[in-house]
Scaffold this motif. Structure first.
Motif, PDB file in Angstrom:
ATOM      1  N   GLY A 224       0.793  -1.272   0.023  1.00 48.96           N
ATOM      2  CA  GLY A 224       0.050   0.092   0.021  1.00 48.96           C
ATOM      3  C   GLY A 224       0.978   1.308   0.005  1.00 48.96           C
ATOM      4  N   SER A 225       0.208   2.320  -0.220  1.00 47.90           N
ATOM      5  CA  SER A 225       0.781   3.609  -0.366  1.00 47.90           C
ATOM      6  C   SER A 225       1.051   4.206   1.267  1.00 47.90           C
ATOM      7  CB  SER A 225       0.245   4.806  -0.952  1.00 47.90           C
ATOM      8  OG  SER A 225      -1.402   4.875  -0.460  1.00 47.90           O
ATOM      9  N   GLY A 226       0.226   3.736   2.115  1.00 45.59           N
ATOM     10  CA  GLY A 226       0.430   4.187   3.586  1.00 45.59           C
ATOM     11  C   GLY A 226       1.243   3.115   4.296  1.00 45.59           C
ATOM     12  N   LYS A 227       2.234   3.452   4.892  1.00 43.82           N
ATOM     13  CA  LYS A 227       3.120   2.348   5.225  1.00 43.82           C
ATOM     14  C   LYS A 227       2.981   2.318   6.842  1.00 43.82           C
ATOM     15  CE  LYS A 227       5.242   1.495   1.805  1.00 43.82           C
ATOM     16  NZ  LYS A 227       4.880   0.215   0.812  1.00 43.82           N
ATOM     17  N   GLY A 228       1.853   2.679   7.401  1.00 43.58           N
ATOM     18  CA  GLY A 228       1.460   2.475   8.782  1.00 43.58           C
ATOM     19  C   GLY A 228       1.914   3.759   9.881  1.00 43.58           C
ATOM     20  N   HIS A 229       1.672   3.330  11.032  1.00 44.36           N
ATOM     21  CA  HIS A 229       2.009   4.267  11.996  1.00 44.36           C
ATOM     22  C   HIS A 229       3.431   4.260  12.554  1.00 44.36           C
ATOM     23  CE1 HIS A 229      -2.327   4.441  11.812  1.00 44.36           C
ATOM     24  NE2 HIS A 229      -2.381   3.173  12.440  1.00 44.36           N
ATOM     25  N   TRP A 230       4.136   3.275  12.601  1.00 40.19           N
ATOM     26  CA  TRP A 230       5.412   3.087  13.298  1.00 40.19           C
ATOM     27  C   TRP A 230       6.495   2.818  12.221  1.00 40.19           C
ATOM     28  CZ3 TRP A 230       6.113   2.758  18.384  1.00 40.19           C
ATOM     29  CH2 TRP A 230       5.198   2.530  19.280  1.00 40.19           C
ATOM     30  N   HIS A 231       6.189   2.605  11.099  1.00 38.08           N
ATOM     31  CA  HIS A 231       7.154   2.285  10.036  1.00 38.08           C
ATOM     32  C   HIS A 231       8.388   3.493  10.036  1.00 38.08           C
ATOM     33  CE1 HIS A 231       8.980   0.554   6.584  1.00 38.08           C
ATOM     34  NE2 HIS A 231       9.006   1.801   6.061  1.00 38.08           N
ATOM     35  N   PRO A 232       9.595   3.548   9.944  1.00 37.16           N
ATOM     36  CA  PRO A 232      10.333   2.103  10.135  1.00 37.16           C
ATOM     37  C   PRO A 232      10.810   2.051  11.655  1.00 37.16           C
ATOM     38  CG  PRO A 232      11.966   3.635   9.330  1.00 37.16           C
ATOM     39  CD  PRO A 232      10.460   4.438   9.694  1.00 37.16           C
ATOM     40  N   HIS A 233       9.849   2.427  12.570  1.00 42.50           N
ATOM     41  CA  HIS A 233      10.287   2.395  13.991  1.00 42.50           C
ATOM     42  C   HIS A 233       9.940   0.864  14.518  1.00 42.50           C
ATOM     43  CE1 HIS A 233      10.881   6.604  13.897  1.00 42.50           C
ATOM     44  NE2 HIS A 233       9.498   6.784  13.246  1.00 42.50           N
ATOM     45  N   ALA A 234      10.620   0.931  15.571  1.00 43.72           N
ATOM     46  CA  ALA A 234      10.085  -0.541  16.507  1.00 43.72           C
ATOM     47  C   ALA A 234       9.273  -0.402  17.362  1.00 43.72           C
ATOM     48  CB  ALA A 234      11.564  -0.974  16.961  1.00 43.72           C
ATOM     49  N   ALA A 235       8.324  -1.525  17.579  1.00 42.28           N
ATOM     50  CA  ALA A 235       7.173  -1.558  18.413  1.00 42.28           C
ATOM     51  C   ALA A 235       7.892  -2.373  19.772  1.00 42.28           C
ATOM     52  CB  ALA A 235       6.124  -2.399  18.012  1.00 42.28           C
ATOM     53  N   SER A 236       7.476  -1.664  20.686  1.00 39.68           N
ATOM     54  CA  SER A 236       7.976  -2.273  22.055  1.00 39.68           C
ATOM     55  C   SER A 236       7.171  -3.503  22.570  1.00 39.68           C
ATOM     56  CB  SER A 236       8.223  -1.248  23.143  1.00 39.68           C
ATOM     57  OG  SER A 236       6.865  -0.901  23.569  1.00 39.68           O
ATOM     58  N   ARG A 237       7.723  -4.135  23.522  1.00 42.15           N
ATOM     59  CA  ARG A 237       6.969  -5.269  23.984  1.00 42.15           C
ATOM     60  C   ARG A 237       5.796  -4.538  25.061  1.00 42.15           C
ATOM     61  NH1 ARG A 237       8.117 -10.447  26.793  1.00 42.15           N
ATOM     62  NH2 ARG A 237       6.655 -10.542  28.407  1.00 42.15           N
ATOM     63  N   GLY A 238       6.105  -3.750  25.452  1.00 43.49           N
ATOM     64  CA  GLY A 238       5.053  -2.992  26.294  1.00 43.49           C
ATOM     65  C   GLY A 238       3.686  -2.508  25.430  1.00 43.49           C
ATOM     66  N   TYR A 239       4.092  -2.109  24.114  1.00 47.27           N
ATOM     67  CA  TYR A 239       3.021  -1.735  23.323  1.00 47.27           C
ATOM     68  C   TYR A 239       2.253  -2.955  22.975  1.00 47.27           C
ATOM     69  CZ  TYR A 239       0.729   0.239  19.244  1.00 47.27           C
ATOM     70  OH  TYR A 239      -0.055   0.746  18.314  1.00 47.27           O
ATOM     71  N   PHE A 240       3.128  -4.023  22.384  1.00 44.96           N
ATOM     72  CA  PHE A 240       2.449  -5.332  21.885  1.00 44.96           C
ATOM     73  C   PHE A 240       1.413  -5.710  23.028  1.00 44.96           C
ATOM     74  CE2 PHE A 240       2.399  -9.889  21.967  1.00 44.96           C
ATOM     75  CZ  PHE A 240       1.820 -10.155  20.972  1.00 44.96           C
ATOM     76  N   CYS A 241       1.960  -5.823  24.371  1.00 44.71           N
ATOM     77  CA  CYS A 241       1.084  -6.191  25.590  1.00 44.71           C
ATOM     78  C   CYS A 241      -0.087  -5.591  25.725  1.00 44.71           C
ATOM     79  CB  CYS A 241       2.052  -6.395  26.716  1.00 44.71           C
ATOM     80  SG  CYS A 241       3.468  -7.927  26.685  1.00 44.71           S
ATOM     81  N   GLU A 242       0.044  -4.377  25.564  1.00 47.05           N
ATOM     82  CA  GLU A 242      -1.000  -3.303  25.770  1.00 47.05           C
ATOM     83  C   GLU A 242      -2.195  -3.653  24.654  1.00 47.05           C
ATOM     84  OE1 GLU A 242      -1.613   1.449  24.701  1.00 47.05           O
ATOM     85  OE2 GLU A 242      -0.117   0.842  26.288  1.00 47.05           O
ATOM     86  N   LYS A 243      -1.726  -4.010  23.523  1.00 54.14           N
ATOM     87  CA  LYS A 243      -2.811  -4.230  22.270  1.00 54.14           C
ATOM     88  C   LYS A 243      -3.385  -5.462  22.672  1.00 54.14           C
ATOM     89  CE  LYS A 243      -2.483  -1.405  18.850  1.00 54.14           C
ATOM     90  NZ  LYS A 243      -3.522  -0.731  18.102  1.00 54.14           N
ATOM     91  N   VAL A 244      -2.752  -6.483  22.926  1.00 52.03           N
ATOM     92  CA  VAL A 244      -3.132  -7.520  23.325  1.00 52.03           C
ATOM     93  C   VAL A 244      -4.120  -7.796  24.551  1.00 52.03           C
ATOM     94  CG1 VAL A 244      -2.569 -10.207  24.182  1.00 52.03           C
ATOM     95  CG2 VAL A 244      -1.442  -9.013  22.500  1.00 52.03           C
ATOM     96  N   ALA A 245      -3.748  -6.983  25.648  1.00 54.88           N
ATOM     97  CA  ALA A 245      -4.695  -6.934  26.743  1.00 54.88           C
ATOM     98  C   ALA A 245      -5.807  -6.204  26.374  1.00 54.88           C
ATOM     99  CB  ALA A 245      -3.908  -6.181  27.988  1.00 54.88           C
ATOM    100  N   GLY A 246      -5.844  -5.014  25.608  1.00 54.77           N
ATOM    101  CA  GLY A 246      -6.862  -4.266  25.309  1.00 54.77           C
ATOM    102  C   GLY A 246      -7.945  -4.863  24.318  1.00 54.77           C
ATOM    103  N   SER A 247      -7.565  -6.240  23.999  1.00 56.94           N
ATOM    104  CA  SER A 247      -8.488  -6.709  22.618  1.00 56.94           C
ATOM    105  C   SER A 247      -9.764  -7.395  23.450  1.00 56.94           C
ATOM    106  CB  SER A 247      -7.522  -7.750  21.903  1.00 56.94           C
ATOM    107  OG  SER A 247      -7.298  -8.823  22.862  1.00 56.94           O
ATOM    108  N   ALA A 248      -9.970  -7.295  24.821  1.00 59.61           N
ATOM    109  CA  ALA A 248     -11.116  -8.133  25.397  1.00 59.61           C
ATOM    110  C   ALA A 248     -11.422  -6.740  26.563  1.00 59.61           C
ATOM    111  CB  ALA A 248     -10.801  -9.166  26.147  1.00 59.61           C
ATOM    112  N   PRO A 249     -12.831  -7.098  26.983  1.00 56.64           N
ATOM    113  CA  PRO A 249     -13.369  -6.125  27.876  1.00 56.64           C
ATOM    114  C   PRO A 249     -12.256  -6.052  29.061  1.00 56.64           C
ATOM    115  CG  PRO A 249     -15.086  -7.265  26.961  1.00 56.64           C
ATOM    116  CD  PRO A 249     -14.033  -7.850  26.425  1.00 56.64           C
ATOM    117  N   ALA A 250     -12.213  -4.970  29.731  1.00 53.09           N
ATOM    118  CA  ALA A 250     -11.766  -4.750  31.073  1.00 53.09           C
ATOM    119  C   ALA A 250     -10.492  -5.297  31.140  1.00 53.09           C
ATOM    120  CB  ALA A 250     -12.415  -5.419  32.241  1.00 53.09           C
ATOM    121  N   GLY A 251      -9.877  -5.110  29.897  1.00 54.64           N
ATOM    122  CA  GLY A 251      -8.095  -5.380  29.716  1.00 54.64           C
ATOM    123  C   GLY A 251      -7.932  -6.879  29.928  1.00 54.64           C
TER     124      GLY A 251
END
Length: 82
Positions: free
Chosen positions: A33-60
């Motif tokens: 695609g033409s849009g390369k996302g929000h983080w490109h080419p930065h690195a996502a942290s472990r904390g960001y990943f864990c936050e996204k996973v925990a936020g995928s259900a109600p009440a974290g």
């Protein structure tokens, strides 16, 4: 039981975080695609990943399964959310 699992987590080309589809569920990176996302080419942290996973259900209380199901629900096939 001995077949390969369709689930695999590979590094995203944009943020380097674990990803299972395109566009990346963490940073929206899509290599074609033409849009390369929000983080490109930065690195996502472990904390960001864990936050996204925990936020995928109600009440974290999300886990890897709820994260994958929540992202799969955003596809065109599930456009109408009952």
């Amino acid at each position: 039981m001995l077949t390969r699992s369709p689930l695999h987590l590979s590094a995203c080309g944009g943020c380097g975080g674990p990803s299972f589809q395109q566009s990346c569920p963490l940073c929206s990176f899509y290599p074609m695609g033409s849009g390369k996302g929000h983080w490109h080419p930065h690195a996502a942290s472990r904390g960001y990943f864990c936050e996204k996973v925990a936020g995928s259900a109600p009440a974290g209380t999300g886990n890897l399964a709820t994260w994958i199901l929540a992202e799969k629900k955003r596809t065109v096939a599930y456009g109408d959310d009952p």
